[in-house]
Design a protein around this motif. Structure first.
Motif, PDB file in Angstrom:
ATOM      1  N   ASP A   1       0.800  -1.219   0.000  1.00  0.00           N
ATOM      2  CA  ASP A   1       0.000   0.000   0.000  1.00  0.00           C
ATOM      3  C   ASP A   1       0.837   1.275   0.000  1.00  0.00           C
ATOM      4  N   LEU A   2       2.139   1.156   0.186  1.00  0.00           N
ATOM      5  CA  LEU A   2       2.999   2.348   0.156  1.00  0.00           C
ATOM      6  C   LEU A   2       3.231   2.843  -1.260  1.00  0.00           C
ATOM      7  N   GLY A   3       2.779   2.093  -2.268  1.00  0.00           N
ATOM      8  CA  GLY A   3       2.892   2.540  -3.658  1.00  0.00           C
ATOM      9  C   GLY A   3       4.150   2.031  -4.341  1.00  0.00           C
ATOM     10  N   LEU A   4       4.457   2.661  -5.454  1.00  0.00           N
ATOM     11  CA  LEU A   4       5.593   2.249  -6.282  1.00  0.00           C
ATOM     12  C   LEU A   4       6.879   2.919  -5.825  1.00  0.00           C
ATOM     13  N   TRP A   5       7.955   2.151  -5.930  1.00  0.00           N
ATOM     14  CA  TRP A   5       9.301   2.627  -5.618  1.00  0.00           C
ATOM     15  C   TRP A   5      10.160   2.449  -6.857  1.00  0.00           C
ATOM     16  N   ARG A   6      11.283   3.152  -6.889  1.00  0.00           N
ATOM     17  CA  ARG A   6      12.195   3.072  -8.028  1.00  0.00           C
ATOM     18  C   ARG A   6      13.611   2.809  -7.514  1.00  0.00           C
ATOM     19  N   PHE A   7      14.284   1.884  -8.178  1.00  0.00           N
ATOM     20  CA  PHE A   7      15.681   1.587  -7.883  1.00  0.00           C
ATOM     21  C   PHE A   7      16.498   1.903  -9.126  1.00  0.00           C
ATOM     22  N   ASN A   8      17.568   2.674  -8.969  1.00  0.00           N
ATOM     23  CA  ASN A   8      18.453   3.040 -10.076  1.00  0.00           C
ATOM     24  C   ASN A   8      19.856   2.519  -9.783  1.00  0.00           C
ATOM     25  N   SER A   9      20.516   2.011 -10.811  1.00  0.00           N
ATOM     26  CA  SER A   9      21.880   1.520 -10.639  1.00  0.00           C
ATOM     27  C   SER A   9      22.690   1.727 -11.906  1.00  0.00           C
ATOM     28  N   ALA A  10      23.964   2.025 -11.716  1.00  0.00           N
ATOM     29  CA  ALA A  10      24.916   2.105 -12.827  1.00  0.00           C
ATOM     30  C   ALA A  10      25.919   0.956 -12.733  1.00  0.00           C
ATOM     31  N   SER A  11      25.536  -0.127 -12.060  1.00  0.00           N
ATOM     32  CA  SER A  11      26.414  -1.269 -11.846  1.00  0.00           C
ATOM     33  C   SER A  11      26.660  -2.036 -13.141  1.00  0.00           C
ATOM     34  N   TRP A  12      27.919  -2.256 -13.462  1.00  0.00           N
ATOM     35  CA  TRP A  12      28.268  -3.057 -14.640  1.00  0.00           C
ATOM     36  C   TRP A  12      27.876  -4.514 -14.431  1.00  0.00           C
ATOM     37  N   GLN A  13      27.991  -5.010 -13.179  1.00  0.00           N
ATOM     38  CA  GLN A  13      27.610  -6.397 -12.903  1.00  0.00           C
ATOM     39  C   GLN A  13      26.109  -6.586 -13.107  1.00  0.00           C
ATOM     40  N   LEU A  14      25.300  -5.645 -12.615  1.00  0.00           N
ATOM     41  CA  LEU A  14      23.855  -5.748 -12.808  1.00  0.00           C
ATOM     42  C   LEU A  14      23.510  -5.632 -14.290  1.00  0.00           C
ATOM     43  N   ALA A  15      24.160  -4.720 -14.983  1.00  0.00           N
ATOM     44  CA  ALA A  15      23.897  -4.563 -16.422  1.00  0.00           C
ATOM     45  C   ALA A  15      24.211  -5.846 -17.181  1.00  0.00           C
TER      46      ALA A  15
END
Length: 184
Positions: free
Chosen positions: A122-136
């Motif tokens: 119920d807290l709504g939408l959240w956003r996660f941002n990353s510039a990680s090469w491993q995640l990419a």
């Protein structure tokens, strides 16, 4: 004023009730922080992983200008996102690409995930941002799993500590983000 890799999740919001609900569930306490947005509160949690309902993943490579408000160019790793869909001008070799990105002449990864907290939807939408090469390097699997699930799926967002010693004896430690679709 520079991004850093954290070992626990950090939430920002402008709503004191939302900040307190996050702190109650994941540890930490709401504190004011300096920002140019309405998200004037931050909660530095004690949580290393989050059960979420993932609603969207966007990934691309971006070269930001000096003021970081607008990109100079962006691509998917092979084709630029311009009107001509021209070939990417970044180095094809990953090591050379990383070095050029550090020098400010090539695009760097940009991964954005949108989600709801599984325990606090119920807290709504959240956003996660990353510039990680491993995640990419691993995000295609998560994007495909999310698409296969119909565009919304249970997932875990995890911050994983990586530690090793180089051949020269130097200790290296960093945190890498991981998105595991279907793992909640």
């Amino acid at each position: 004023g520079r991004p850093v890799a954290l070992q626990e999740w950090r939430f920002t919001t402008g709503d004191p009730e939302v900040a307190q609900a996050v702190a109650d569930k994941y540890g930490g306490s709401p504190t004011p922080w300096e920002t140019t947005t309405e998200e004037s509160l931050e909660v530095m949690t004690t949580a290393g992983s989050l059960a979420v309902v993932l609603t969207q993943i966007q990934s691309e490579f971006v070269l930001w200008g000096r003021n970081a408000s607008a990109p100079i160019r962006s691509c998917d790793g092979s084709v630029q996102k311009d009107d001509l869909h021209s070939s990417c001008v970044c180095p094809a070799d990953v090591k050379a690409h990383k070095e050029a990105a550090r020098a400010g002449t090539a695009c760097q990864p940009s991964v954005r995930a949108t989600f709801r907290l599984a325990d606090l939807p119920d807290l709504g939408l959240w956003r996660f941002n990353s510039a990680s090469w491993q995640l990419a390097g691993s995000i295609n699997d998560a994007e495909e799993a999310l698409a296969a699930a119909g565009g919304e799926a249970e997932a875990v967002l995890r911050l994983e500590l990586v530690e090793y010693t180089t051949k020269t004896g130097r200790a290296v430690a960093y945190t890498k983000p991981v998105i595991e679709v279907g793992a909640a």
